[in-house]
Design a protein around this motif. Structure first.
Motif: not given
Length: 307
Positions: A288-298, A259-266
């Motif tokens: 969750y910003t670190h998760i978003s950055d990691k997913r962005l890189t992936e 939930f947190a990661t997806h709304i940050l990504e959006n």
């Protein structure tokens, strides 16, 4: 208890032997602990012999220790190994100071490195969809399970908050729910139209058929009409994750992370996410910003032709 012979480490051999005798005989530490201390201190003394011309133990200062720890990192030692080394050195130099081997403890101003922060598992949007599709919503239990998943993903509720939701906490006509979080802190959370629709359907078509004698005010019930427990939700989600074919290590908290990661990504603001999750300190939310950055890189690595 017989102390084993200490290894030979140049001018430090006697000091190491005395310390190992102390921890074995006087403190009664196990053989494994003794061996662990011996290995760590041997590394330090070998470093002092090679890099510091076998300087006197009294000449070892904070910067000597920091140089040694940096050397360990350069050699590829794990963060946990370095943390363990700092602990071993701290105990040894406390002993050396107490025995007047040294005039000043060099570890007094050395802090251990922080443990590595492990990023929690997060589901992709497709994985969330696959999980939501698992329950058979033609049955009361399936309808409850689908609603439970929808509410968790729509709100980021902790599982303890979810199972304690009361009927009076729902304000669906204005798209809000109320919950009591950690430290008995009350917060009001928006809930989307989809989760709202599932809640209304569950309350009308599912909940009335769960058990003959129901807990009057709790929203999520088990098949006997009693309050669903945290353990019950954990087992349910583990089962549905397997049925969805998801191989990640998923727990009820994973839906909160997602939930947190997806709304940050959006595009959600970090402070808003902090409020939604009920974090008292924004540093907790920043993971969750670190998760978003990691997913962005992936995503970049997988999709960019020159990545």
């Amino acid at each position: 208890m017989m102390a084993q012979k200490a290894p030979t480490v140049g001018p430090y051999t006697d000091q190491l032997a005395d310390y190992l005798h102390y921890v074995t005989v006087e403190r009664g530490l196990s053989a494994n602990t003794r061996t662990s201390y011996q290995q760590d201190l041997t590394q330090l003394f070998q470093y002092l012999i090679k890099a510091k011309d076998a300087c006197a133990l009294n000449d070892v200062d904070r910067f000597t220790i920091l140089d040694f720890l940096k050397q360990l990192e350069t050699e590829g030692k794990s963060r946990n190994s370095v943390i363990h080394m700092v602990s071993s050195l701290r105990k040894f130099f406390e002993y050396a100071y107490a025995q007047e081997m040294i005039e000043k403890n060099p570890m007094d101003q050395v802090d251990p490195p922080k443990k590595a922060q492990h990023l929690p598992a997060v589901l992709t949007v497709d994985e969330v969809d696959a999980l939501l599709a698992v329950p058979d919503t033609n049955t009361p239990l399936g309808l409850r399970n689908r609603t439970l998943l929808e509410v968790m993903y729509a709100t980021g509720l902790r599982v303890s908050e979810l199972v304690n939701l009361k009927l009076d906490d729902l304000h669906l006509e204005i798209g809000l729910i109320k919950t009591l979080g950690k430290g008995d802190k009350e917060r009001v959370i928006p809930i989307g139209d989809i989760a709202t629709d599932w809640l209304r359907r569950y309350l009308a078509e599912g909940r009335p058929f769960l058990g003959k004698q129901q807990v009057a005010d709790v929203i999520f019930l088990n098949d006997h009409g009693r309050q669903l427990t945290r353990q019950g939700v954990w087992k349910l989600i583990k089962q549905m994750v397997r049925q969805a074919g998801i191989t990640k290590d998923v727990s009820p908290h994973t839906l909160r992370h997602s939930f947190a990661t997806h709304i940050l990504e959006n595009g959600a603001d970090l402070r808003i996410v902090q409020e939604l999750l009920g974090h008292s300190d924004i540093s907790t939310t920043q993971i969750y910003t670190h998760i978003s950055d990691k997913r962005l890189t992936e995503v970049y690595d997988k999709t960019h032709p020159r990545a």
